[in-house]
Every structure is written in C-alpha cells, then in structure tokens.
Design an enzyme around this catalytic site. Structure first.
Site, PDB file in Angstrom:
ATOM      1  N   MET A  81     -21.122 -10.558   0.517  1.00 48.33           N
ATOM      2  CA  MET A  81     -21.344 -11.399  -0.662  1.00 48.33           C
ATOM      3  C   MET A  81     -21.702 -10.535  -1.874  1.00 48.33           C
ATOM      4  SD  MET A  81     -22.789 -15.001   0.613  1.00 48.33           S
ATOM      5  CE  MET A  81     -24.513 -14.630   0.722  1.00 48.33           C
TER       6      MET A  81
ATOM      7  N   ALA B 291     -23.357  -7.466  -4.367  1.00 48.07           N
ATOM      8  CA  ALA B 291     -24.649  -6.810  -4.630  1.00 48.07           C
ATOM      9  C   ALA B 291     -24.826  -5.735  -3.551  1.00 48.07           C
ATOM     10  CB  ALA B 291     -25.805  -7.801  -4.643  1.00 48.07           C
ATOM     11  N   LEU B 292     -23.831  -4.887  -3.482  1.00 47.59           N
ATOM     12  CA  LEU B 292     -23.715  -3.951  -2.356  1.00 47.59           C
ATOM     13  C   LEU B 292     -24.824  -2.905  -2.337  1.00 47.59           C
ATOM     14  CD1 LEU B 292     -19.836  -3.327  -2.386  1.00 47.59           C
ATOM     15  CD2 LEU B 292     -21.140  -5.026  -1.082  1.00 47.59           C
ATOM     16  N   HIS B 293     -25.212  -2.515  -1.133  1.00 53.30           N
ATOM     17  CA  HIS B 293     -26.229  -1.472  -0.934  1.00 53.30           C
ATOM     18  C   HIS B 293     -25.805  -0.652   0.288  1.00 53.30           C
ATOM     19  CE1 HIS B 293     -27.554  -4.105   2.269  1.00 53.30           C
ATOM     20  NE2 HIS B 293     -27.715  -5.086   1.396  1.00 53.30           N
TER      21      HIS B 293
ATOM     22  N   HIS C 274     -24.342  -2.366   3.466  1.00 47.63           N
ATOM     23  CA  HIS C 274     -22.918  -2.713   3.411  1.00 47.63           C
ATOM     24  C   HIS C 274     -22.061  -1.449   3.577  1.00 47.63           C
ATOM     25  CE1 HIS C 274     -24.692  -5.971   0.734  1.00 47.63           C
ATOM     26  NE2 HIS C 274     -24.068  -6.690   1.653  1.00 47.63           N
TER      27      HIS C 274
ATOM     28  N   GLY D  35     -23.424  -6.807  10.377  1.00 45.61           N
ATOM     29  CA  GLY D  35     -24.696  -6.119  10.584  1.00 45.61           C
ATOM     30  C   GLY D  35     -25.589  -6.839  11.584  1.00 45.61           C
TER      31      GLY D  35
ATOM     32  N   GLN E 293     -26.516 -14.736  12.789  1.00 43.87           N
ATOM     33  CA  GLN E 293     -25.158 -14.838  12.219  1.00 43.87           C
ATOM     34  C   GLN E 293     -24.145 -14.122  13.111  1.00 43.87           C
ATOM     35  OE1 GLN E 293     -24.051 -14.440   7.883  1.00 43.87           O
ATOM     36  NE2 GLN E 293     -23.614 -12.355   8.534  1.00 43.87           N
TER      37      GLN E 293
ATOM     38  N   ARG F  34     -30.867  -9.653  -1.346  1.00 42.84           N
ATOM     39  CA  ARG F  34     -31.938 -10.521  -1.847  1.00 42.84           C
ATOM     40  C   ARG F  34     -33.233  -9.760  -2.139  1.00 42.84           C
ATOM     41  NH1 ARG F  34     -29.553 -14.644   1.371  1.00 42.84           N
ATOM     42  NH2 ARG F  34     -29.254 -16.589   0.218  1.00 42.84           N
TER      43      ARG F  34
HETATM   44  P1  AMP Z   1     -24.149 -10.077   2.954  1.00 43.85           P
HETATM   45  O1  AMP Z   1     -23.507  -9.467   1.751  1.00 43.85           O
HETATM   46  O2  AMP Z   1     -25.641 -10.166   2.840  1.00 43.85           O
HETATM   47  O3  AMP Z   1     -23.495 -11.356   3.377  1.00 43.85           O
HETATM   48  O4  AMP Z   1     -23.913  -9.059   4.147  1.00 43.85           O
HETATM   49  C1  AMP Z   1     -22.611  -8.657   4.509  1.00 43.85           C
HETATM   50  C2  AMP Z   1     -22.674  -7.911   5.808  1.00 43.85           C
HETATM   51  O5  AMP Z   1     -23.503  -6.759   5.663  1.00 43.85           O
HETATM   52  C3  AMP Z   1     -23.286  -8.743   6.955  1.00 43.85           C
HETATM   53  O6  AMP Z   1     -22.560  -8.490   8.144  1.00 43.85           O
HETATM   54  C4  AMP Z   1     -24.701  -8.208   7.032  1.00 43.85           C
HETATM   55  O7  AMP Z   1     -25.285  -8.351   8.321  1.00 43.85           O
HETATM   56  C5  AMP Z   1     -24.473  -6.731   6.695  1.00 43.85           C
HETATM   57  N1  AMP Z   1     -25.727  -6.128   6.200  1.00 43.85           N
HETATM   58  C6  AMP Z   1     -26.479  -6.538   5.160  1.00 43.85           C
HETATM   59  N2  AMP Z   1     -27.577  -5.771   5.041  1.00 43.85           N
HETATM   60  C7  AMP Z   1     -27.524  -4.856   6.046  1.00 43.85           C
HETATM   61  C8  AMP Z   1     -28.383  -3.791   6.479  1.00 43.85           C
HETATM   62  N3  AMP Z   1     -29.524  -3.519   5.864  1.00 43.85           N
HETATM   63  N4  AMP Z   1     -27.996  -3.061   7.546  1.00 43.85           N
HETATM   64  C9  AMP Z   1     -26.826  -3.337   8.190  1.00 43.85           C
HETATM   65  N5  AMP Z   1     -25.980  -4.332   7.845  1.00 43.85           N
HETATM   66  C10 AMP Z   1     -26.329  -5.082   6.792  1.00 43.85           C
END
Ligand code: AMP
Length: 285
Positions: free
Chosen positions: A30, A32-34, A37, A147, A153, A189
């Site tokens: 979604m 706001a990559l870190h 991701h 993740g 999820q 978040r």
């Molecule tokens: P999101 O953008 O929050 O929907 O996350 C996208 C994907 O990145 C999902 O599969 C999350 O579980 C994974 N993810 C988010 N944060 C982390 C993290 N700190 N470590 C590993 N995977 C992550």
C-alpha cells in the site's frame, strides 16, 4: 523500471516476460515504502527474473474512513526508492481501474477472519482478499511475497490461495520481519506516531521474554489450527525458558493439538517429550 497504471499495460508487460520464460515474483503493497517492503522485493528478486510491485491503498479493507484518509501516501518517494531496487515493473492503479464496479464478493475463511485483529476491524480481511485476489488474477505470478509482520493476513492469504485461487498455482512466500534499531517492527503507519508513542511502541518487542514469545506462538498456532486445516505444525524450541508445571502444561496442550493434526516438536523437556507418540533423538554433530 517500468511504471504502469493500467491493467491492460501491466498484463502486456507481464505476458512479454512470460514469453521469455521468465518467472514472475509479486510484492503487493500500500506504498509509503520502507525497508520492510524493500526486503520483500529483495526476496523476490533473488528468486525470480521479474519482480512486480503494486502500490495501491485499497479502500475496501478500511472499516474506518478516517484511517483511510490518514493513511500515508508518498508516490514520488516510493518511486525513488523502487528505482534503487531490482523492481522490474511497478503498478500504481487508480480506484476506477481496480473497482470499475462495486465488489460484493464475500469470502469464507471458516472464522479465521473473525479472530484477533479481525474482531476489531470488521470486513478488513474480506477487503484484503478482494484486492489480493484481483491482483493475483491480473499478475498471475509464480511467487508472491508477504511479510510475517502481518501474521494473520499471511494466514488469510494462504487460505485464500488454497481455497479460491488454486488454479493460478501461486506459491506464497513468507518473509521475515524487519525492525527499527529499537526493536519496533517497521510499518507505514509508524509515520503517524509521535516520538513518545514511537518509543512506547518499541517496548512491545521487549515485554516478552524468549519463553513467553514461544508460548505466545503456541497460543497463536493453536487458535489458527482450529480454523485452518494444516497437515503438520512444527514447533522449534517451544519450551525455551520454561520448566516444571509450565512445561507439563505446554506438553498437554501440544498433545491435544496432536489429536487433530501432525505435530512435530523440538524439545529439551521430558515433560513435553513424554507426551509424544514417536520419538527421534537428535544430536548436534
Ligand atoms: P503494506 O504496505 O503495509 O500493506 O505491506 C505490504 C507488505 O509488506 C505486506 O506483506 C507486509 O506484511 C509487508 N511488510 C510491511 N512491513 C514489514 C516489515 N517491517 N517487515 C517485513 N514485511 C513487512
């Protein structure tokens, strides 16, 4: 890196890659990559010739409109970050593209979506399933990366994949949690936390000892196994930091779990080992 916003363009690029016999890894996000991701992208790039990343804040998984409005978005920054990775194609659709019509599909997860986080976010996991199933149908990847940070999820996605999308033959790959230096799991978040909240949140990973964490995992797996049919559950070092009556109680719990499915346990405790039907002695060489 190719940037696509239309499903038809994305499909065209993917079918070109498939004609060249390239395997496709997919990382849905979604934005706001870190670094969390980015680690998923690394996993995919290590195992596939082509990595597709999607960035889309899916409205149907938000039961709280305020949360949707406040969800962090930063496309320019995301694209700059992605350019430094091995992402081959990024997909940035608008809602008109993903939901030309209202999606009324209701998925049956045998209660898995009603527990834990699902209890507090009604409809959230159904919305996740709506968007992930749409994206899977479009991308048809060989492998998709998620993740472990979002543990429930991940269980839902596995269930969805096995029950509703089997014919796509997608392998779900679970990736490790990436954390800040203070132990807090990285999350888009987190940008909404102030300094005080951020340091308080870091304590979550410190509160539980190793033994408590392993028993917490036991509790989670017991709950999930009730709603999800898995053939085998493996517990490694489930009994770290426990003994006596607690080890006995853990052994009893594992024994009951083993009545419905195969349970394999690596243990040092006779209180746990004695509950098993079969024993293998493992020695370090
Ligand atoms: P999101 O953008 O929050 O929907 O996350 C996208 C994907 O990145 C999902 O599969 C999350 O579980 C994974 N993810 C988010 N944060 C982390 C993290 N700190 N470590 C590993 N995977 C992550």
């Amino acid at each position: 890196m190719i940037i696509t916003r239309k499903i038809s363009d994305l499909k065209k690029k993917i079918s070109e890659a498939k004609k060249n016999n390239h395997s496709i890894g997919f990382v849905p996000t979604m934005g706001a990559l870190h670094k969390g991701h980015l680690s998923l992208i690394d996993c995919s790039a290590n195992e596939n010739e082509i990595t597709v990343v999607s960035i889309y804040v899916n409205p149907t998984q938000f039961n709280n409109q305020e949360d949707l409005k406040k969800y962090p978005r930063n496309e320019d920054n995301d694209l700059a970050l992605l350019k430094q990775t091995k992402c081959s194609i990024v997909f940035l659709p608008e809602t008109t593209e993903m939901y030309p019509e209202k999606d009324d599909r209701v998925f049956d997860f045998n209660g898995l979506d009603k527990l834990m986080e699902g209890k507090y976010r009604e409809g959230h996991f159904n919305g996740v399933a709506q968007i992930v199933s749409k994206l899977f149908e479009i991308v048809k990847p060989h492998n998709a990366y998620f993740g472990k940070k979002d543990f429930q999820q991940l269980a839902i996605i596995n269930y969805l994949n096995n029950k509703y999308l089997k014919e796509l033959k997608i392998q779900i790959k679970a990736c490790e949690i990436i954390r800040e230096n203070n132990g807090l799991a990285m999350s888009s978040r987190n940008a909404r936390l102030n300094d005080k909240q951020r340091s308080a949140a870091a304590n979550i990973s410190k509160i539980a000892s190793g033994g408590e964490l392993s028993r917490f995992m036991l509790a989670l797996k017991v709950v999930l196994s009730k709603v999800k049919s898995v053939p085998t559950i493996i517990f490694d070092e489930i009994d770290a930091g426990i003994g006596g009556a607690v080890a006995h109680a853990v052994g009893e719990r594992l024994k009951r779990l083993g009545e419905n499915l195969q349970v394999m346990v690596v243990t040092h405790h006779p209180q746990v080992a004695s509950k098993g039907n079969y024993h293998l002695r493992v020695r370090k060489a």
